[in-house]
Structures are given as C-alpha cells and as structure tokens.
Scaffold this active site. Structure first.
Site, PDB file in Angstrom:
ATOM      1  N   LYS A  48     -13.836  -6.716  -2.602  1.00 38.08           N
ATOM      2  CA  LYS A  48     -14.458  -5.398  -2.755  1.00 38.08           C
ATOM      3  C   LYS A  48     -13.524  -4.441  -3.490  1.00 38.08           C
ATOM      4  O   LYS A  48     -13.968  -3.447  -4.043  1.00 38.08           O
ATOM      5  CB  LYS A  48     -14.877  -4.817  -1.406  1.00 38.08           C
ATOM      6  N   LYS A  60       0.825  -1.213   0.000  1.00 33.56           N
ATOM      7  CA  LYS A  60       0.000   0.000   0.000  1.00 33.56           C
ATOM      8  C   LYS A  60       0.854   1.256   0.000  1.00 33.56           C
ATOM      9  O   LYS A  60       0.537   2.235  -0.670  1.00 33.56           O
ATOM     10  CB  LYS A  60      -0.971  -0.007   1.186  1.00 33.56           C
ATOM     11  N   LYS A  94      -9.524 -13.676  -6.429  1.00 26.68           N
ATOM     12  CA  LYS A  94     -10.612 -13.875  -5.474  1.00 26.68           C
ATOM     13  C   LYS A  94     -11.601 -12.726  -5.549  1.00 26.68           C
ATOM     14  O   LYS A  94     -11.231 -11.587  -5.879  1.00 26.68           O
ATOM     15  CB  LYS A  94     -10.070 -14.070  -4.061  1.00 26.68           C
TER      16      LYS A  94
HETATM   17  P1  ADP Z   1     -12.022  -8.058   0.622  1.00 21.09           P
HETATM   18  O1  ADP Z   1     -11.011  -8.959  -0.044  1.00 21.09           O
HETATM   19  O2  ADP Z   1     -13.271  -7.910  -0.152  1.00 21.09           O
HETATM   20  O3  ADP Z   1     -11.388  -6.750   1.035  1.00 21.09           O
HETATM   21  P2  ADP Z   1     -11.761  -8.659   3.385  1.00 21.09           P
HETATM   22  O4  ADP Z   1     -10.290  -8.693   3.238  1.00 21.09           O
HETATM   23  O5  ADP Z   1     -12.377  -7.498   4.085  1.00 21.09           O
HETATM   24  O6  ADP Z   1     -12.441  -8.807   1.946  1.00 21.09           O
HETATM   25  O7  ADP Z   1     -12.203 -10.023   4.047  1.00 21.09           O
HETATM   26  C1  ADP Z   1     -13.115 -10.176   5.109  1.00 21.09           C
HETATM   27  C2  ADP Z   1     -13.253 -11.665   5.374  1.00 21.09           C
HETATM   28  O8  ADP Z   1     -13.823 -12.326   4.236  1.00 21.09           O
HETATM   29  C3  ADP Z   1     -11.928 -12.380   5.634  1.00 21.09           C
HETATM   30  O9  ADP Z   1     -12.133 -13.367   6.624  1.00 21.09           O
HETATM   31  C4  ADP Z   1     -11.587 -13.032   4.316  1.00 21.09           C
HETATM   32  O10 ADP Z   1     -10.794 -14.195   4.483  1.00 21.09           O
HETATM   33  C5  ADP Z   1     -12.971 -13.368   3.753  1.00 21.09           C
HETATM   34  N1  ADP Z   1     -12.982 -13.301   2.291  1.00 21.09           N
HETATM   35  C6  ADP Z   1     -12.824 -12.179   1.547  1.00 21.09           C
HETATM   36  N2  ADP Z   1     -12.908 -12.451   0.232  1.00 21.09           N
HETATM   37  C7  ADP Z   1     -13.126 -13.784   0.131  1.00 21.09           C
HETATM   38  C8  ADP Z   1     -13.316 -14.700  -0.973  1.00 21.09           C
HETATM   39  N3  ADP Z   1     -13.318 -14.254  -2.230  1.00 21.09           N
HETATM   40  N4  ADP Z   1     -13.533 -16.002  -0.714  1.00 21.09           N
HETATM   41  C9  ADP Z   1     -13.545 -16.456   0.559  1.00 21.09           C
HETATM   42  N5  ADP Z   1     -13.374 -15.656   1.651  1.00 21.09           N
HETATM   43  C10 ADP Z   1     -13.178 -14.351   1.450  1.00 21.09           C
HETATM   44 NA    NA Z   2      -8.851  -7.274   1.715  1.00 20.25          NA
END
Ligand code: ADP
Ligand code: NA
Length: 331
Positions: A201, A114, A198
């Site tokens: 957001k 970042k 994956k």
């Molecule tokens: P993002 O990648 O959208 O920013 P976060 O990092 O805020 O999501 O993740 C919040 C929770 O959701 C964590 O426990 C993460 O492991 C899970 N998570 C996020 N994206 C996925 C995904 N595509 N598949 C499975 N679990 C996910």
């Molecule tokens: Na994330």
C-alpha cells in the site's frame, strides 16, 4: 484436541487491502482457523502512529474487519475483534515497555528507517514503542504461533525476548514464548509496475497495486498494463521474467491451477493472452468478494455484533493473562 492459539492482525491504514494482503495473509488465515484457535485483530491502536483523521480511521477499522469476513474469516470459529475494544492491550504494553531497553527498541530497523526519514521531531514515541505494543498483542493471549512475513521477524524476536525476560525475572510461566509460523506456500505478490518490489500500500504509484475494493475495470486495465519483458514465452522464471512470473503466481493462486499447467496452456500464445485471461480471473474473484464486503458494510448492526462478540471473547482470555502478569510483577 486443543487447537494451538494463534494471533494475527493488520492495521486499518488504507481504504482497501490489496491482493498481496489477500494471497499472502488472508487466505492463510482462513486455512489456519481450521487447525488453530485463531484471533484475528484489526490493530487500530497501531494505526494511530500515522496520525489518521478520526473519521477516516473509524471507517477503515470497520472496512478492514468487513474485508477479513469477505475473505472467509469465520467469526464462529475464530475471534475477530478490534484491538482498542480490549483495553488490556494498552495495559500490557505499559508493563512490557518497562521491561524493554531503550537501546533495544531503538535497534528495530523499521523504527530506524521511519525515524531517519522524518527526524526526531517528526517521530512519535508511539512509533518507538510500536513493537512493544505488538508484543503485548501477542503475549496477551498466551499465543503459541504468529504467522509472519519476513518484515515482521525482528519484531517477533522482540516479543520472544520479552516473554523470556518476564519468565526469568518473574518466574516460569509468566509468559508464553511465541513461535513464528512461516507458511511455506505463502504467495509473495509483486508490484505490477515494478515486479521486483512487493505489492504494498505504500507503493509510489497505485498502478502496480490490485486493491480488493477497486473497480474491476481499473483492475483489468492495470493487469493489461503490467510490466513484462521483451520475450514472448509464458514461462515461470522469477529471475529473467519477474513480471510474467508474478502474473502466473497470481493466476495459479486464484484458480488453484498449477503453474506448470498454465505454462503448458500458453504454449504458442503470448503475454497479451495471459493478461487478458488473468484480468478475467481477477474480476471473477473480486466481484463476489466485493458483494460479500458490501453486504457486511451495509449491515452495520450485524458487523457491530460480530465485533462486540469477538471483543468479549478476547477480553475473557486477556483478563486471565493480564491478571497473572500483574500479580507476578507485584501490581
Ligand atoms: P503493506 O506492505 O501493504 O503495508 P502490510 O505490511 O500491512 O502490507 O501487511 C499485512 C499482511 O499482508 C502481512 O501479513 C504481510 O506479510 C502480507 N503482505 C503484504 N504485502 C504482501 C505481498 N505483496 N505479498 C504477500 N503478502 C503480503
Ligand atoms: Na508494511
């Protein structure tokens, strides 16, 4: 029997969580609250690192809590609360920051990525100390287990190192060393448009994401437009058929039908049939989820009560831990 204590949280940095968050995290949280004393937190202090608009942050914090509830987090069984309602998170973060090496914090890959993107002037000290605040979130509750995805492994390692360091410097029992809790069955959900990344957001385009609060018509369209391959057979093969395999994973996770059974069901049918049926499955899941969510958001007093009660229970545990640590370090 004493249920081992577990802590997990998400940042309120989007209006809606997505299906990856739901299948990868929230469904696990709901299952774990049976066997663990779970604390589920909306980590709003962490969200400040992205400089959100105050009104937007306030709304997202409540909306995230309402989505935890709509997913089945039970406020009777688990402690559901907002991080900033428990002042001890910030207090312990200071104490731990004085135990963290400058170089050690600088080696965190998420910070390196970042800060490389935004430069030193565009990077806050908060972003630098973010993993220390995360360590405080965990150590504050004498947490035994932290359910984590691969991306959080390094941060959890820092939490463990800090706990061990506290115990070496200030005596055994100053902190509990937390263990990662990797749930084998956790579904990894991929982007519908780019099934090798994956679902996240922070994706470049919203078209590959299924947001839990999306209009069902939009969701159906996104599923119908999901990237697949030039083949025909509906088979689970993450290497050769990443897109179709992702659709099967989602289908299986939401219905409880084994992937092999789905493959058998679609013999002689095509990707179009699978997408059409999956769109229905997802809508059948989203409709009641969204109704429960709206119910929680439309009753602000009840939501406030749930969060106030959670904060009170969290503060009680936190006060004991913080008092012990303050005492050990000489405060
Ligand atoms: P993002 O990648 O959208 O920013 P976060 O990092 O805020 O999501 O993740 C919040 C929770 O959701 C964590 O426990 C993460 O492991 C899970 N998570 C996020 N994206 C996925 C995904 N595509 N598949 C499975 N679990 C996910
Ligand atoms: Na994330």
């Amino acid at each position: 029997a004493v249920r081992p204590r577990l802590f997990s949280g998400m940042q309120p940095t989007s209006d809606s969580l997505h299906l990856g968050n739901y299948l990868g995290a929230l469904t696990q949280w709901v299952a774990l609250q049976e066997t663990h004393e779970a604390l589920y937190c909306v980590v709003d202090l962490h969200a400040l690192t992205v400089s959100p608009d105050p009104a937007v942050l306030r709304h997202r914090t409540r909306s995230t809590a309402a989505q935890y509830l709509a997913a089945g987090v039970d406020p009777e069984r688990s402690i559901l609360f907002v991080q900033s309602h428990v002042a001890a998170h910030a207090e312990l973060a200071w104490l731990l920051s004085c135990q963290t090496g400058f170089g050690e914090a600088g080696r965190m890959t998420q910070f390196k990525d970042k800060s490389a993107k935004h430069g030193a002037e565009g990077t806050s000290v908060g972003l630098f100390t973010y993993p220390v605040l995360m360590a405080a979130d965990i150590l504050l509750y004498d947490t035994r287990l932290v359910p984590v995805g691969e991306d959080q492994r390094q941060h959890l390692e820092l939490s463990r190192n800090l706990a061990q360091r506290m115990n070496t410097r200030f005596g055994a029992g100053t902190a509990i060393v937390p263990e990662p809790h990797i749930v084998a069955a956790t579904a990894k959900i991929y982007d519908l448009q780019d099934p090798t990344s994956k679902m996240s957001k922070s994706a470049a385009s919203p078209n590959g994401i299924i947001e839990l609060l999306d209009d069902p018509k939009v969701v159906a369209k996104r599923i119908r437009s999901a990237v697949t391959d030039t083949g025909r057979e509906v088979q689970y093969d993450p290497e050769a058929k990443a897109g179709v395999s992702n659709l099967l994973t989602i289908f299986s996770a939401l219905t409880g039908t084994a992937i092999a059974t789905l493959e058998a069901d679609y013999v002689g049918k095509g990707y179009g049939d699978l997408k059409k049926d999956l769109a229905e499955v997802v809508i059948d899941f989203l409709a009641p989820f969204q109704a429960r969510f709206t119910g929680y958001l439309d009753d602000p007093d009840a939501l406030d009560d749930i969060l106030a009660d959670g904060a009170e229970r969290a503060r009680e545990i936190a006060a004991t831990t913080l008092a012990r640590m303050y005492d050990r370090v000489g405060l």
